[in-house]
Design a protein around this motif. Structure first.
Motif, mmCIF file in Angstrom:
data_model
loop_
_atom_site.group_PDB
_atom_site.id
_atom_site.type_symbol
_atom_site.label_atom_id
_atom_site.label_comp_id
_atom_site.label_asym_id
_atom_site.label_seq_id
_atom_site.Cartn_x
_atom_site.Cartn_y
_atom_site.Cartn_z
ATOM 1 N N ILE A 7 0.862 -1.098 -0.025
ATOM 2 C CA ILE A 7 0.127 0.020 0.038
ATOM 3 C C ILE A 7 1.002 1.321 0.095
ATOM 4 O O ILE A 7 0.859 2.054 -0.898
ATOM 5 N N GLN A 55 1.005 4.717 -2.575
ATOM 6 C CA GLN A 55 0.932 5.885 -1.821
ATOM 7 C C GLN A 55 2.203 6.669 -2.490
ATOM 8 O O GLN A 55 2.005 7.751 -2.951
ATOM 9 N N HIS A 90 -3.978 7.802 -4.502
ATOM 10 C CA HIS A 90 -4.650 7.949 -2.963
ATOM 11 C C HIS A 90 -5.472 6.964 -2.462
ATOM 12 O O HIS A 90 -5.770 5.918 -3.389
ATOM 13 N N ASP A 91 -5.696 6.747 -1.355
ATOM 14 C CA ASP A 91 -6.375 5.863 -0.392
ATOM 15 C C ASP A 91 -7.704 5.384 -1.375
ATOM 16 O O ASP A 91 -8.073 4.041 -1.412
ATOM 17 N N ALA A 92 -8.318 6.261 -1.819
ATOM 18 C CA ALA A 92 -9.870 6.112 -2.169
ATOM 19 C C ALA A 92 -9.479 5.129 -3.609
ATOM 20 O O ALA A 92 -10.461 4.391 -4.065
ATOM 21 N N ILE A 143 -6.962 3.436 -4.266
ATOM 22 C CA ILE A 143 -6.528 1.985 -3.701
ATOM 23 C C ILE A 143 -7.569 1.116 -3.352
ATOM 24 O O ILE A 143 -7.720 -0.091 -3.926
ATOM 25 N N VAL A 144 -8.584 1.746 -2.933
ATOM 26 C CA VAL A 144 -9.763 0.908 -2.538
ATOM 27 C C VAL A 144 -10.710 0.520 -3.878
ATOM 28 O O VAL A 144 -11.039 -0.729 -4.195
#
Length: 159
Positions: free
Chosen positions: A118, A122, A127-129, A131-132
């Motif tokens: 992860i 990054q 961005h985290d969203a 990655i989801v």
């Protein structure tokens, strides 16, 4: 769109008549929801950092890794400018190497994903969203590959 025109049923070669068709009809809601999930992960209104053709290229890559050439081909047709990433024997080029490496690992060795994986995304600016979103795509295609395989087995075919 007819139920039998959904990606899952058409790629599986499900006939519109017969015992498989009858079974499909009794579970029509499952196939409708599967198509809705496909639309949501491959062609969402909010793409985030991943446009539709990039998502299609990644879906083709995941399906190819899972050994489903027909499903991979179906998604590769929509990959357009990102057809290069649809082949899992290729690294995805400089622009998508980190992305492809992550998708390959999630698709092939989910249990081995670690915080460092992860962190690499990054560090590459994902961005985290997003990655989801990537993980949702991998999970959906893995599910779809298994449903297609099951339908083929029910019909006595393996390809």
């Amino acid at each position: 769109m007819s139920l039998f025109d959904t990606t899952t049923l058409s790629v599986a070669g499900a006939e519109k008549a017969g015992s498989i068709a009858n079974a499909v009809q009794t579970r029509a809601n499952i196939f409708e929801m599967t198509q809705a999930a496909e639309d949501a992960v491959l062609r969402p209104k909010d793409c985030g950092a991943f446009p539709h053709d990039l998502r299609a290229g990644l879906a083709a890559r995941i399906a190819a890794q899972a050994g489903d050439k027909e499903l991979a081909g179906r998604y590769a047709q929509a990959a357009v400018a990102h057809i290069d990433i649809s082949d899992p024997t290729q690294g995805g080029g400089a622009d998508h190497a980190v992305l492809c490496a992550f998708v390959d690992k999630v698709a092939g060795a989910t249990k081995d994903i670690a915080a460092a994986d992860i962190a690499q995304l990054q560090a590459a600016g994902v961005h985290d969203a997003d990655i989801v979103r990537l993980c949702e795509l991998v999970a959906f295609v893995a599910y779809q590959v298994r449903v297609v395989a099951g339908l083929r087995l029910m019909q006595g075919t393996n390809s």
